[in-house]
Design a protein around this motif. Structure first.
Motif, PDB file in Angstrom:
ATOM      1  N   VAL A  24       0.838  -1.217   0.000  1.00  0.00           N
ATOM      2  CA  VAL A  24       0.000   0.000   0.000  1.00  0.00           C
ATOM      3  C   VAL A  24       0.869   1.262   0.000  1.00  0.00           C
ATOM      4  N   LYS A  25       2.005   1.243   0.697  1.00  0.00           N
ATOM      5  CA  LYS A  25       2.882   2.423   0.704  1.00  0.00           C
ATOM      6  C   LYS A  25       3.592   2.597  -0.634  1.00  0.00           C
ATOM      7  N   PHE A  26       3.986   1.485  -1.239  1.00  0.00           N
ATOM      8  CA  PHE A  26       4.644   1.567  -2.536  1.00  0.00           C
ATOM      9  C   PHE A  26       3.681   2.193  -3.563  1.00  0.00           C
ATOM     10  N   PHE A  27       2.415   1.794  -3.478  1.00  0.00           N
ATOM     11  CA  PHE A  27       1.388   2.383  -4.342  1.00  0.00           C
ATOM     12  C   PHE A  27       1.243   3.881  -4.050  1.00  0.00           C
ATOM     13  N   ALA A  28       1.227   4.239  -2.743  1.00  0.00           N
ATOM     14  CA  ALA A  28       1.100   5.648  -2.363  1.00  0.00           C
ATOM     15  C   ALA A  28       2.298   6.453  -2.853  1.00  0.00           C
ATOM     16  N   GLY A  29       3.499   5.867  -2.810  1.00  0.00           N
ATOM     17  CA  GLY A  29       4.690   6.553  -3.287  1.00  0.00           C
ATOM     18  C   GLY A  29       4.629   6.826  -4.775  1.00  0.00           C
ATOM     19  N   ILE A  30       4.065   5.893  -5.537  1.00  0.00           N
ATOM     20  CA  ILE A  30       3.956   6.061  -6.990  1.00  0.00           C
ATOM     21  C   ILE A  30       2.994   7.202  -7.340  1.00  0.00           C
ATOM     22  N   ILE A  31       1.824   7.229  -6.680  1.00  0.00           N
ATOM     23  CA  ILE A  31       0.815   8.234  -7.051  1.00  0.00           C
ATOM     24  C   ILE A  31       1.166   9.630  -6.537  1.00  0.00           C
ATOM     25  N   THR A  32       2.055   9.726  -5.540  1.00  0.00           N
ATOM     26  CA  THR A  32       2.432  11.043  -5.010  1.00  0.00           C
ATOM     27  C   THR A  32       3.797  11.508  -5.496  1.00  0.00           C
ATOM     28  N   LEU A 114      -5.867   9.602  -0.692  1.00  0.00           N
ATOM     29  CA  LEU A 114      -5.663   8.178  -0.472  1.00  0.00           C
ATOM     30  C   LEU A 114      -4.296   7.908   0.146  1.00  0.00           C
ATOM     31  N   ALA A 115      -3.275   8.621  -0.343  1.00  0.00           N
ATOM     32  CA  ALA A 115      -1.925   8.433   0.190  1.00  0.00           C
ATOM     33  C   ALA A 115      -1.851   8.857   1.660  1.00  0.00           C
ATOM     34  N   VAL A 116      -2.497   9.981   1.980  1.00  0.00           N
ATOM     35  CA  VAL A 116      -2.523  10.443   3.377  1.00  0.00           C
ATOM     36  C   VAL A 116      -3.214   9.414   4.258  1.00  0.00           C
TER      37      VAL A 116
END
Length: 375
Positions: A24-32, A114-116
């Motif tokens: 989930v964090k790797f996904f958040a890193g990509i979108i941000t 979502l990332a937050v």
């Protein structure tokens, strides 16, 4: 549930949760486009690997003693804890490198609700893992789990820094994603070094804590017939695999059978109370020799006048047709302000003035491995 099963359960929980957080964090890193979030994701991936090490460590520690390892495999837990610490330090160093590069070459971070939410969820999960592993560790007392607890606590702080840096950068326009990453990396490295210290010390052979030593002394001296003890040494071969060795002073008037019964009872008291293995050596003392008692008192005063940190044990005063001999062991702390040879010579010189016809023999013991207590 026994100790090793609890440790393995903690390891499995760590694997599942850390792999979830990585994705989930790797996904958040990509979108941000936030390096600090991506780095934090790989930190969780290393935590998953650490949990695998914890799981394997507890599993291997279950193995009973064998020909090659007569004291069991308990120290594998310490090795597992050290491995976890090394992984933490490596992740911290890599995060520091990437964050420093981003300080020099900043890029914009794109805020995402979502990332937050993912970062906030991560903080709560890591707080839960810290509390859960701490709860388990109170039951199993494992250096490996202690390292996991510290890592989870550092992850809470690290992810909080990441969250703050992303929000500040979004609302102010200042490129602090790299600075936040450097701060997080420093915290992670510090945590890894601290955990490594806790796991390496048992492998190197640290002394038992004062409370544990005091309990042993109290249990042994519970029998008034035991006049004193010394050369108290504790060997730690892993949780539940502690071996205690000491010398106990008994009056020489006891028969060998009676002395054996007294010592057997003392060994059982300590083993049943502290869950360790105990071996006690008997030192006979001539209780009714007034001349020896007086000489021993004089020696104690001479030693105490030099320093309160010094003590003696195994005192003997022998007289034969050929010569008189005075022998004792002198317990000296490590890094004492007087060199061993000078200290020995000073005491011998003082005793030879008082006992000119007696040969003086002093053996020096060092450190907490030779604790001495007399009634």
């Amino acid at each position: 549930m026994n100790r090793n099963k609890l440790g393995q359960k903690a390891g499995l929980v760590g694997i599942v949760l850390n792999i979830f957080l990585f994705f989930v964090k790797f996904f958040a890193g990509i979108i941000t486009n936030a390096l600090s979030i991506s780095a934090d994701a790989f930190n969780n991936l290393s935590d998953a690997a650490s949990s695998v090490v914890t799981l394997i460590g507890f599993k291997l520690a279950e193995k009973p003693a064998d020909t090659e390892h007569p004291y069991g495999h308990g120290r594998i837990e310490y090795i597992a804890g050290t491995s976890i610490s090394v992984m933490i330090i490596i992740v911290g160093a890599e995060l520091f490198r990437k964050s420093f590069v981003k300080i020099l070459h900043p890029t914009d971070v794109k805020l995402s609700g979502l990332a937050v939410a993912i970062l906030i969820l991560s903080i709560f999960i890591k707080a839960f893992m810290a509390g859960y592993n701490h709860h388990i560790n109170k039951k199993v007392n494992s250096e490996a789990l202690s390292a996991v607890v510290k890592d989870s606590q550092s992850d809470c702080v690290a992810t909080s820094f990441v969250l703050v840096s992303v929000l500040v950068e979004h609302f102010t326009g200042f490129h602090i994603d790299g600075i936040g990453g450097v701060i997080v990396a420093g915290f992670i490295i510090y945590t890894g070094l601290s955990a490594m210290k806790d796991t390496l010390y048992p492998l190197l052979g640290r002394p038992a804590d004062d409370e544990y030593m005091s309990e042993i002394k109290e249990l042994v001296l519970k029998d008034q017939r035991i006049m004193g003890l010394h050369d108290l040494i504790v060997h730690d071969y892993g949780p539940g695999r502690v071996y205690v060795y000491l010398h106990a002073e008994l009056s020489s008037s006891y028969t060998m059978i009676d002395a054996h019964k007294i010592i057997d009872a003392a060994e059982r008291r300590v083993e049943e109370s502290l869950g360790c293995k105990v071996s006690i050596h008997v030192d006979p003392v001539i209780a009714d020799d007034e001349q020896a008692h007086k000489a021993k008192s004089i020696v104690k005063n001479i030693v105490k006048n030099i320093s309160e940190e010094l003590s003696i044990h195994d005192f003997q005063l022998e007289k034969t047709d050929v010569e008189k001999r005075m022998m004792f062991d002198l317990l000296v702390p490590f890094k004492f302000f007087i060199k061993d040879e000078d200290l020995k010579n000073n005491i011998i010189e003082e005793l030879e003035r008082r006992y000119p016809d007696t040969k003086i023999n002093i053996e020096i013991d060092h450190g907490s491995g030779h604790e001495s207590v007399s009634r």
